[in-house]
Design a protein around this motif. Structure first.
Motif, PDB file in Angstrom:
ATOM      1  N   GLU A 144      -4.451  -5.734  -8.406  1.00 28.30           N
ATOM      2  CA  GLU A 144      -4.813  -4.311  -8.468  1.00 28.30           C
ATOM      3  C   GLU A 144      -5.490  -3.975  -9.788  1.00 28.30           C
ATOM      4  O   GLU A 144      -6.465  -3.212  -9.819  1.00 28.30           O
ATOM      5  CB  GLU A 144      -3.554  -3.458  -8.282  1.00 28.30           C
TER       6      GLU A 144
ATOM      7  N   TYR B 130      -7.332  -1.020  -5.910  1.00 34.70           N
ATOM      8  CA  TYR B 130      -6.262  -0.733  -4.949  1.00 34.70           C
ATOM      9  C   TYR B 130      -6.547  -1.304  -3.568  1.00 34.70           C
ATOM     10  O   TYR B 130      -5.673  -1.886  -2.927  1.00 34.70           O
ATOM     11  CB  TYR B 130      -6.082   0.785  -4.866  1.00 34.70           C
TER      12      TYR B 130
ATOM     13  N   ARG C 110      -4.216  -4.011  -1.672  1.00 31.62           N
ATOM     14  CA  ARG C 110      -3.569  -3.632  -0.410  1.00 31.62           C
ATOM     15  C   ARG C 110      -3.826  -4.678   0.673  1.00 31.62           C
ATOM     16  O   ARG C 110      -2.919  -5.099   1.390  1.00 31.62           O
ATOM     17  CB  ARG C 110      -4.098  -2.273   0.034  1.00 31.62           C
TER      18      ARG C 110
END
Length: 352
Positions: free
Chosen positions: A284, A289, A293
């Motif tokens: 990250e 992000y 993810r």
């Protein structure tokens, strides 16, 4: 009185009696007891739900099994939840019984949501829905520092009766960020050496192809050849020396052993999931992000994460992996000179 006035009068009467039209339709039906209905819930549940909620369903049946579903109140359920919290086994990582409380509530809601779906209860008669689930406390897990991870890897590689297996597990979890269930669920056919991908099946039966380094792929193929069939099959991949499939007990013994060598590991309750935190935090920070993810196989949820244009591609995940491991990957985008982030020497010695 007009039809509309009659309907309003009936509605007011039913409201005063605490009834609904659905209740009138169900008036001639006998609602099963909890013990009679639970086998149907279990049959309709997946293996993960049965494993997680099974102990809580047993406790619920022992306390309320002889009562009909529509006789049990939210207060009855709340008392049962508090009893489970009071009688929980205290462990080093205990957080006031929050995990027991959450699992108990989810187990009860699984029963009653199924009863509502089967039209045994009207939605407003669901007592489990009226039990308040407190917010989940902040997790104590965090990303490990390079020095901490190096110390753990050293302890893993120099203790135990199967350092090769344990180092393979450490490499697998640190490199991919996979969950323990994903590793244990790997089959011999879940390796794609041509594209350096492994097939992971994790929470809620989600499936993803996760990039791995050439080093890890070679180690997994060697493991399959030495301890398994040596061929793609539907048999478990990870095995002990005697050929028996790996179980979660190996992880328990591994971390107990590391905790004896490194007391701070035991005192903080460090486990395999901390490796996942470590990897995804690094991803990250350097790749954003969306990539983190996808790298961790997180499920879509309400909120900004469902926005289509922040979903990362396999190419982006592979590029992040290549930067993490310092090894080229066939699915990765070729790096631009001078743009690679720094990576630390986290690899277990057995696999270097």
């Amino acid at each position: 009185m007009s039809t509309a006035e009659n309907a309003e009068a009936v509605r007011l009467l039913l409201d005063g009696l605490g009834l609904s039209i659905e209740d009138l339709h169900q008036g001639n039906r006998t609602t099963p007891t909890l013990a009679e209905y639970l086998p149907r819930v279990i049959e309709a549940s997946g293996a993960g739900a049965r494993r997680t909620y099974g102990p809580y369903w047993i406790r619920t049946t022992a306390s309320l099994g002889n009562r009909r579903l529509d006789e049990i109140t939210a207060t009855d359920l709340q008392a049962l939840i508090q009893q489970a919290v009071n009688e929980r086994v205290l462990r080093r990582n205990d957080r006031g019984g929050s995990s027991t409380r959450e699992h108990m509530i989810r187990a009860l809601r699984a029963i009653y949501s199924r009863a509502v779906a089967d039209n045994l209860l009207a939605p407003h008669r669901n007592p489990a829905a009226r039990v308040i689930k407190p917010p989940r406390p902040e997790t104590p897990r965090r990303a490990l520092s390079p020095d901490e991870l190096a110390a753990i890897n050293s302890a893993v590689a120099t203790t135990g009766n199967d350092a090769t297996l344990d180092c393979l597990l450490m490499r697998l979890h640190t490199e991919t960020g996979c969950r323990r269930g994903g590793a244990l669920g790997l089959l011999e056919q879940d390796l794609d050496p041509d594209w350096a991908l492994i097939r992971l099946v994790e929470k809620r039966d989600t499936v993803r192809w996760q990039p791995v380094s050439p080093t890890l792929m070679r180690a997994l193929l060697d493991h399959r050849a030495g301890r398994g069939s040596g061929l793609p099959s539907d048999q478990p991949l990870l095995r002990y020396r005697n050929g028996n499939p790996l179980t979660k007990r190996r992880y328990d013994h591994l971390w107990k052993r590391v905790g004896e060598r490194l007391p701070w590991v035991a005192s903080q309750g460090i486990s395999t999931h901390w490796l996942r935190h470590t990897t995804l935090t690094w991803i990250e920070r350097w790749f954003g992000y969306g990539v983190a993810r996808a790298y961790g196989g997180h499920l879509n949820a309400r909120g900004p994460a469902t926005t289509t244009y922040i979903r990362a591609t396999l190419r982006e995940v592979a590029t992040a992996l290549a930067a993490l491991t310092g090894e080229d990957h066939p699915c990765a985008q070729p790096p631009t000179p001078g743009t690679l982030p720094p990576h630390w020497p986290w690899m277990p010695p057995e696999l270097q």
